[in-house]
Each structure stands twice: as structure tokens, then as C-alpha cells.
Design an enzyme around this catalytic site. Structure first.
Site, PDB file in Angstrom:
ATOM      1  N   CYS A 113     -10.103  -2.447  -0.747  1.00  0.00           N
ATOM      2  CA  CYS A 113      -9.475  -1.194  -1.148  1.00  0.00           C
ATOM      3  C   CYS A 113      -8.953  -1.289  -2.579  1.00  0.00           C
ATOM      4  O   CYS A 113      -8.707  -0.274  -3.214  1.00  0.00           O
ATOM      5  CB  CYS A 113      -8.335  -0.865  -0.197  1.00  0.00           C
ATOM      6  SG  CYS A 113      -7.168  -2.197   0.060  1.00  0.00           S
ATOM      7  N   HIS A 114      -8.812  -2.498  -3.099  1.00  0.00           N
ATOM      8  CA  HIS A 114      -8.320  -2.646  -4.465  1.00  0.00           C
ATOM      9  C   HIS A 114      -9.378  -2.253  -5.488  1.00  0.00           C
ATOM     10  O   HIS A 114      -9.088  -2.139  -6.663  1.00  0.00           O
ATOM     11  CB  HIS A 114      -7.861  -4.081  -4.698  1.00  0.00           C
ATOM     12  CG  HIS A 114      -8.926  -5.101  -4.472  1.00  0.00           C
ATOM     13  ND1 HIS A 114      -9.263  -5.570  -3.221  1.00  0.00           N
ATOM     14  CD2 HIS A 114      -9.755  -5.727  -5.327  1.00  0.00           C
ATOM     15  CE1 HIS A 114     -10.238  -6.460  -3.328  1.00  0.00           C
ATOM     16  NE2 HIS A 114     -10.567  -6.571  -4.593  1.00  0.00           N
TER      17      HIS A 114
END
Length: 146
Positions: A113-114
Site C-alpha cells: 500500500c506504500h
DNA sequence: CAACGTGTTCCAG
DNA sequence: CTGGAACACGTTG
């Protein structure tokens, strides 16, 4: 049988719960119980590997909108970034839902998700600390799209 | 069942 | 550049 362990990333601890090759939880926390984690985590966090194979996130199983989003995010190559809108398009849903899904992402790192950033070039957000996102992207040698 | 909150976006001023 | 509406979906009342 489910196992639990933790390792460090900067000032943070990474709490990991897994069973075989299926990872159920990966969370950044201040303090975590001692215990070993799969070598993929320590190597990845040290920047020595770019994949978690053969580990997979439990979040991608199923056929809900969320699982499609997690699967789409998992397809983002190491070192690259995508916008919430692009992920939404890939998962056939709306950007807002992607943000919601990321905020509740049970398996950080495995579902990267980063690597999901805002459309205007901003980073978007990250729980529990945006600095972690910055550090991860910096470690991967962040490059815009390619 | 209606209302609200989101790690967003996009289109008007 | 700033402000506001809209979107899809889970959660909460």
C-alpha cells in the site's frame, strides 16, 4: 498452526502473523512481542530482496471488491508507484474505496500500500505514520512510473 | 434503511 | 490555486 513474530524497521516494529505461506497480518507498531519472522521480511526490510515470494497475503483471497483491490496493489512492481485512481480502475471501483481499503490493509508490505500515491504527486497517507511510507519508497529507490 | 467518514479526484471559480 | 461536489463501500445509528 498460526505463528507470530516481529522485526524492526527504523524506530518501528513490524508485527507479523502467518500460517504456512499465507500471511494474515502485517502491522507497523511501537512495541511487539518477540519472535522470529519469515526471512523474507528481514531481507526485504534490509533492501536485499524485492519480493516476498512464496508468501501471499490472506487479503487477496475471496472475490470481494477489497480483495480485488489488494490483488491489484500486489501487482505494482517493486520501486514503482500507482495512483489511487489507477488502482481503482484496475479493480473496477472508485478511488475513494481504494483509500478505504488501504487504510484497513491487514497485510502491509505484502500488499504494498506504500506504493499507492495521490494523483497530484503527493504521497497520500499511511497508517500509523506517513514517515514509514517515505522511508519505504526511498529504500525501494522511488521512481515515478517506470 | 439513512447518514457519515475515508490514505481521493476532478471540475468550477 | 482554493473550494466544493461526487464517487463506492463499510460502519454505525
Amino acid at each position: 498452526m498460526m505463528k507470530t513474530g516481529s522485526c524492526s524497521f527504523g524506530m518501528w516494529k513490524v508485527l507479523v502473523s502467518w500460517e504456512g505461506n499465507v500471511v494474515h497480518q502485517v502491522q507497523f507498531v511501537r512495541t511487539a512481542p518477540e519472535g522470529l519472522v519469515p526471512v523474507q521480511f528481514t531481507k526485504f526490510l534490509a533492501g536485499r530482496v524485492d519480493s516476498f515470494a512464496p508468501l501471499v497475503s490472506a487479503a487477496v483471497s475471496g472475490d470481494s471488491v477489497y480483495s480485488r483491490i489488494y490483488a491489484a496493489v500486489s501487482d505494482i512492481p517493486y520501486g514503482e508507484t500507482r495512483t489511487y485512481g489507477e488502482v481503482a480502475f484496475a479493480a473496477d471501483t472508485h478511488p475513494r474505496v481504494v483509500g478505504n481499503a488501504m487504510a484497513r490493509n491487514p497485510t502491509a508490505l505484502i500488499v504494498p500500500c506504500h506504493r499507492v500515491t495521490a494523483a497530484d504527486g503527493g504521497l497520500g497517507g499511511f497508517t500509523p505514520d506517513l514517515q514509514i511510507k517515505r522511508d519505504l519508497l526511498k529504500m525501494e529507490g522511488k521512481r515515478r512510473r517506470g
